[in-house]
Design a protein around this motif. Structure first.
Motif, PDB file in Angstrom:
ATOM      1  N   THR A 172      -0.943   7.217   3.671  1.00  0.00           N
ATOM      2  CA  THR A 172      -0.292   6.836   2.416  1.00  0.00           C
ATOM      3  C   THR A 172       1.212   6.795   2.619  1.00  0.00           C
ATOM      4  N   GLU A 182      -1.149  -1.222  -8.039  1.00  0.00           N
ATOM      5  CA  GLU A 182      -2.126  -1.701  -7.073  1.00  0.00           C
ATOM      6  C   GLU A 182      -2.738  -3.015  -7.544  1.00  0.00           C
ATOM      7  N   GLY A 186      -4.990  -1.770  -0.605  1.00  0.00           N
ATOM      8  CA  GLY A 186      -3.940  -1.945   0.398  1.00  0.00           C
ATOM      9  C   GLY A 186      -2.856  -2.926   0.006  1.00  0.00           C
ATOM     10  N   MET A 203       1.297   4.880  -2.099  1.00  0.00           N
ATOM     11  CA  MET A 203       0.398   3.752  -1.853  1.00  0.00           C
ATOM     12  C   MET A 203      -0.458   4.009  -0.617  1.00  0.00           C
ATOM     13  N   SER A 204      -1.700   3.530  -0.651  1.00  0.00           N
ATOM     14  CA  SER A 204      -2.649   3.756   0.442  1.00  0.00           C
ATOM     15  C   SER A 204      -2.848   2.479   1.255  1.00  0.00           C
ATOM     16  N   THR A 205      -3.019   2.642   2.567  1.00  0.00           N
ATOM     17  CA  THR A 205      -3.336   1.502   3.414  1.00  0.00           C
ATOM     18  C   THR A 205      -4.795   1.099   3.230  1.00  0.00           C
ATOM     19  N   ASP A 206      -5.136  -0.098   3.707  1.00  0.00           N
ATOM     20  CA  ASP A 206      -6.527  -0.527   3.641  1.00  0.00           C
ATOM     21  C   ASP A 206      -7.293  -0.012   4.859  1.00  0.00           C
ATOM     22  N   LEU A 211      -0.693  -1.988   4.774  1.00  0.00           N
ATOM     23  CA  LEU A 211      -0.162  -1.835   3.416  1.00  0.00           C
ATOM     24  C   LEU A 211       0.783  -3.003   3.158  1.00  0.00           C
TER      25      LEU A 211
END
Length: 330
Positions: A172, A182, A186, A203-206, A211
């Motif tokens: 994140t 969002e 991602g 924010m979170s990566t996929d 990201l």
């Protein structure tokens, strides 16, 4: 009044429309008296809260019922140019203003995410000037009656990898000073600036360690890793990344890592790639190391290699000048 055309989503832009008028259309005995000027703006969906703040005709401020006229449902402002009733020395049908006077219309609008284009060709807003004449139906367009202003907004992409270049999901991040919402897994879109004392959006990566942050202005940003993937060390310091002006609408990114996981500008056996056919972005590779060894961020490991893509916006000015179409004056 020229303003920057580079903005973030959430910014307020200012448009200034300026044109020179004439009281008659044509010359000599066949000239027709101009009875109104009509300003039309396409006002695309990515502009919200459009507010006309000032209309100046020469040295006078134009108001109706003590307020500045706003764009109507047809996205028009109509300024009467001849008197419809007698007032003092002004008779019905007389021109209300001096021939050749300059009109300046100023209005503001908030840039929103709806239908906005990231980088590429940018986002167009078109202004048109028309007028009506005495005894004739319909609207006419003077010379140089249309102008288009383009504003741009850009994107950042973070790719999380290990020191062997393998994608790492499960991290994140935040970008210092930015609030985001969002859009998809991602993928985030800027919603505004973080208030003083507030907390930046996490924010979170996929699943591929990617990201994407859409809707930033060109410029420098600080990316903070909030949590690292399980089994890997979190970066202790923010990593700089620069969103740059990009004219294409896709990203093709390749760079290399040395044996210590640092980004280098020469070819090695460890390759980091990122491709996106739908959005252009400035790419930041973030390397995490496993175990208890702190991740390396020295050397050029935090240097960003820019790719084709990006988009952002902030203020815009437009000059629209009409050609005098008559030589007859009041």
């Amino acid at each position: 009044m020229p303003l920057t055309d580079n903005v973030s989503i959430g910014d307020t832009v200012t448009y200034t429309l300026k044109f020179t008028t004439s009281n008659y259309d044509g010359e000599g005995a066949s000239a027709k008296k101009i009875t109104s000027y009509i300003i039309t703006d396409t006002l695309p969906e990515w502009l919200d809260n459009v507010t006309v703040t000032n209309i100046k005709i020469g040295d006078d401020v134009y108001k109706v019922d003590n307020s500045v006229p706003q764009f109507d449902r047809e996205k028009k402002i109509t300024i009467p140019w001849t008197a419809t009733e007698e007032s003092g020395s002004v008779a019905v049908g007389d021109s209300l203003y001096k021939n050749g006077v300059t009109v300046v219309v100023t209005y503001t609008a908030k840039v929103v995410s709806t239908d906005i284009t990231i980088a590429g060709a940018g986002n167009e807003n078109t202004f048109t000037l028309k007028y009506t004449t005495e005894g004739e139906e319909g609207e006419k367009e003077p010379d140089k009656s249309t102008a288009t202003e383009i504003i741009y907004t850009y994107a950042l992409a973070v790719k999380k990898v290990d020191q062997a270049g393998k994608a790492l999901p499960g991290a994140t991040f935040s970008v210092i000073g930015l609030q985001t919402a969002e859009e998809n897994k991602g993928v985030y879109i800027v919603s505004g600036k973080t208030e003083p004392g507030g907390k930046d959006t996490v924010m979170s990566t996929d699943d591929n360690g990617i990201l994407i942050i859409k809707g930033v202005a060109a410029g420098n940003y600080q990316v903070q890793e909030e949590t690292a993937p399980t089994g890997y060390n979190k970066l202790t310091d923010p990593v700089p990344v620069e969103a740059v002006k990009l004219s294409t609408s896709e990203t093709n990114y390749t760079t290399y890592l040395d044996k210590n996981g640092n980004v280098v500008n020469t070819e090695t056996d460890v390759v980091v790639t990122y491709e996106n056919a739908d959005i252009a972005a400035s790419v930041l590779p973030v390397v995490n190391m496993s175990g208890t060894i702190l991740p390396s961020t020295g050397g050029i490991g935090t240097t960003i290699f820019y790719v084709v893509g990006g988009i952002l916006v902030i203020g815009a000015g437009i000059l629209l000048i009409t050609k005098k179409r008559m030589s007859k004056s009041n």
